[in-house]
Write a protein that holds these residues in place. Sequence first.
Motif, PDB file in Angstrom:
ATOM      1  N   GLU A   6      39.213  -6.097  44.430  1.00 28.54           N
ATOM      2  CA  GLU A   6      40.348  -5.712  43.460  1.00 28.54           C
ATOM      3  C   GLU A   6      40.536  -4.450  44.939  1.00 28.54           C
ATOM      4  O   GLU A   6      39.301  -3.692  44.038  1.00 28.54           O
ATOM      5  CB  GLU A   6      40.919  -5.979  42.739  1.00 28.54           C
ATOM      6  N   THR A   7      41.076  -4.216  45.346  1.00 30.61           N
ATOM      7  CA  THR A   7      41.304  -2.702  45.527  1.00 30.61           C
ATOM      8  C   THR A   7      43.077  -1.974  44.656  1.00 30.61           C
ATOM      9  O   THR A   7      43.843  -2.389  45.016  1.00 30.61           O
ATOM     10  CB  THR A   7      41.358  -2.836  46.505  1.00 30.61           C
ATOM     11  N   ARG A   8      43.066  -1.144  43.972  1.00 27.53           N
ATOM     12  CA  ARG A   8      44.431  -0.469  44.162  1.00 27.53           C
ATOM     13  C   ARG A   8      44.501   0.844  44.799  1.00 27.53           C
ATOM     14  O   ARG A   8      43.709   1.756  44.244  1.00 27.53           O
ATOM     15  CB  ARG A   8      44.786  -0.353  42.203  1.00 27.53           C
ATOM     16  N   GLY A   9      45.470   0.932  45.366  1.00 29.38           N
ATOM     17  CA  GLY A   9      45.748   2.605  46.133  1.00 29.38           C
ATOM     18  C   GLY A   9      44.723   2.486  46.894  1.00 29.38           C
ATOM     19  O   GLY A   9      44.655   4.284  47.064  1.00 29.38           O
ATOM     20  N   LEU A  10      43.856   1.676  47.973  1.00 31.36           N
ATOM     21  CA  LEU A  10      43.029   2.671  48.290  1.00 31.36           C
ATOM     22  C   LEU A  10      43.021   2.453  49.707  1.00 31.36           C
ATOM     23  O   LEU A  10      43.894   2.414  50.405  1.00 31.36           O
ATOM     24  CB  LEU A  10      42.178   1.143  49.018  1.00 31.36           C
ATOM     25  N   SER A  11      42.458   4.296  49.597  1.00 28.77           N
ATOM     26  CA  SER A  11      43.239   5.554  51.210  1.00 28.77           C
ATOM     27  C   SER A  11      41.763   6.257  51.475  1.00 28.77           C
ATOM     28  O   SER A  11      41.047   6.115  50.812  1.00 28.77           O
ATOM     29  CB  SER A  11      43.784   6.425  50.550  1.00 28.77           C
ATOM     30  N   LYS A  12      42.027   6.118  52.586  1.00 31.86           N
ATOM     31  CA  LYS A  12      40.705   7.214  53.443  1.00 31.86           C
ATOM     32  C   LYS A  12      41.949   8.216  54.506  1.00 31.86           C
ATOM     33  O   LYS A  12      42.460   6.933  55.008  1.00 31.86           O
ATOM     34  CB  LYS A  12      39.986   6.453  53.864  1.00 31.86           C
ATOM     35  N   PRO A  56      36.380   6.938  49.201  1.00 33.90           N
ATOM     36  CA  PRO A  56      37.916   7.080  49.121  1.00 33.90           C
ATOM     37  C   PRO A  56      38.388   8.277  49.136  1.00 33.90           C
ATOM     38  O   PRO A  56      37.947   8.795  48.247  1.00 33.90           O
ATOM     39  CB  PRO A  56      37.905   5.854  48.410  1.00 33.90           C
ATOM     40  N   THR A  57      39.520   8.865  49.481  1.00 32.05           N
ATOM     41  CA  THR A  57      40.000   9.325  49.955  1.00 32.05           C
ATOM     42  C   THR A  57      41.156   9.101  47.667  1.00 32.05           C
ATOM     43  O   THR A  57      41.036  10.367  47.277  1.00 32.05           O
ATOM     44  CB  THR A  57      41.006  10.280  50.384  1.00 32.05           C
ATOM     45  N   ASN A  58      41.016   8.018  47.789  1.00 33.19           N
ATOM     46  CA  ASN A  58      42.104   7.864  46.896  1.00 33.19           C
ATOM     47  C   ASN A  58      41.714   6.576  46.478  1.00 33.19           C
ATOM     48  O   ASN A  58      41.871   5.323  47.308  1.00 33.19           O
ATOM     49  CB  ASN A  58      43.964   8.374  47.461  1.00 33.19           C
ATOM     50  N   GLY A  59      42.505   5.804  45.157  1.00 33.71           N
ATOM     51  CA  GLY A  59      42.300   5.088  45.178  1.00 33.71           C
ATOM     52  C   GLY A  59      41.065   4.119  43.952  1.00 33.71           C
ATOM     53  O   GLY A  59      40.195   4.577  44.263  1.00 33.71           O
ATOM     54  N   GLU A  60      41.275   3.360  43.828  1.00 35.97           N
ATOM     55  CA  GLU A  60      39.732   2.374  43.120  1.00 35.97           C
ATOM     56  C   GLU A  60      38.882   0.914  43.482  1.00 35.97           C
ATOM     57  O   GLU A  60      40.601   0.254  44.735  1.00 35.97           O
ATOM     58  CB  GLU A  60      40.621   2.048  41.582  1.00 35.97           C
ATOM     59  N   ILE A  61      38.007   0.939  43.346  1.00 37.40           N
ATOM     60  CA  ILE A  61      38.401  -0.261  44.004  1.00 37.40           C
ATOM     61  C   ILE A  61      36.754  -1.238  42.878  1.00 37.40           C
ATOM     62  O   ILE A  61      36.348  -0.447  41.747  1.00 37.40           O
ATOM     63  CB  ILE A  61      36.709  -0.150  44.871  1.00 37.40           C
ATOM     64  N   THR A  62      37.001  -2.536  42.733  1.00 39.14           N
ATOM     65  CA  THR A  62      36.623  -3.230  41.494  1.00 39.14           C
ATOM     66  C   THR A  62      36.514  -4.667  42.594  1.00 39.14           C
ATOM     67  O   THR A  62      36.380  -5.225  42.999  1.00 39.14           O
ATOM     68  CB  THR A  62      37.630  -3.183  40.136  1.00 39.14           C
ATOM     69  N   VAL A  63      35.084  -4.433  41.770  1.00 38.28           N
ATOM     70  CA  VAL A  63      33.530  -5.658  42.068  1.00 38.28           C
ATOM     71  C   VAL A  63      33.017  -6.640  41.573  1.00 38.28           C
ATOM     72  O   VAL A  63      32.843  -6.078  40.894  1.00 38.28           O
ATOM     73  CB  VAL A  63      32.614  -5.649  43.606  1.00 38.28           C
ATOM     74  N   PHE A  64      33.233  -7.514  41.505  1.00 38.05           N
ATOM     75  CA  PHE A  64      33.091  -8.488  40.611  1.00 38.05           C
ATOM     76  C   PHE A  64      33.179  -8.459  38.879  1.00 38.05           C
ATOM     77  O   PHE A  64      32.480  -8.284  38.207  1.00 38.05           O
ATOM     78  CB  PHE A  64      30.864  -8.157  39.984  1.00 38.05           C
TER      79      PHE A  64
END
Length: 304
Positions: A6-12, A56-64
């Motif tokens: 899941e990613t939330r607001g992921l930006s680069k 990432p410049t902004n945002g969150e990454i959730t794995v497992f």
Amino acid sequence: MNYLIETRGLSKRYGAAMRVKNLHMAVPEGAIYGFLGPNGAGKSTTLKMLLGLVHPTNGEITVFGRAMNAKNRLEILRNTGSLIESPSCYGHLTGAENLRILQMLRRVPERAIEEALALVRLDGQKDKKVAQYSLGMKQRLGLAAALLTHPRLLILDEPTNGLDPAGIQEMRELICDLPRQFGMTVVVSSHLLSEIDQMATHVGIIADGALVYQDTIERLHEKSEHHLALRTNRDDAAMEVLAKNGIACEARDGFVLLPPLEDEAAAHCVRLLTAAQIGVIRLEERRKNLEDIFLDLTEGANSL
């Protein structure tokens, strides 16, 4: 639904250019998630962020179920296999020797080499120098390297690039077998909708860095328009007759468009027009295909 990624607001952002914009990505566990978009849309940048190769410049990454950060990145990657862009191999070594280097680095049993080679159908070519491999064989060796640890998550960036039709079909079959055989979740990027359509269970479409569609491949198929197109010698009169008989219709591009009708209902329309002395020149079934939908989404960057 359980999401493996899941990613939330992921930006680069690179300088003034925003390559990925506020991406909310959700990959169900056990899915083959087709990550689709034109060249330059931000697919590779996104996948590199998922692997921690790009910050990432902004945002969150959730794995497992765990938020990826500098402390747990390596632990998460132990259960992740990847093939980003073209595979890197030592041409002067054999296929088995290339995998042996990775096997020692990843500290997996030696039998994993034979298992991975058999899985990608390279066991008969394992003692051949990689410099003598075809492009398709190198792609399969790269996939074997990604599968060496039997990861829970496999991330593949354009794995069919440069392959001939036979190589594309073989790679597609290999990818489709992985969730069934090993329960893996696969994220595979491509700019070809026809490829994704034949192997993905879920799809995310990215255009100009923004996610414009995300759902199952079946729901994307449901977006295709289905109607009958009618041409007569007096379209205005034909529309009047059909409307009086309760049949919805509209004029578009020189045709009278009708909703999808069963054969008998379509024949009834023709009889109504004939009785009104309106000549029926053509009646054809039309469906807006997935390629049209993909182009509408990516060229206009509009969400469905």
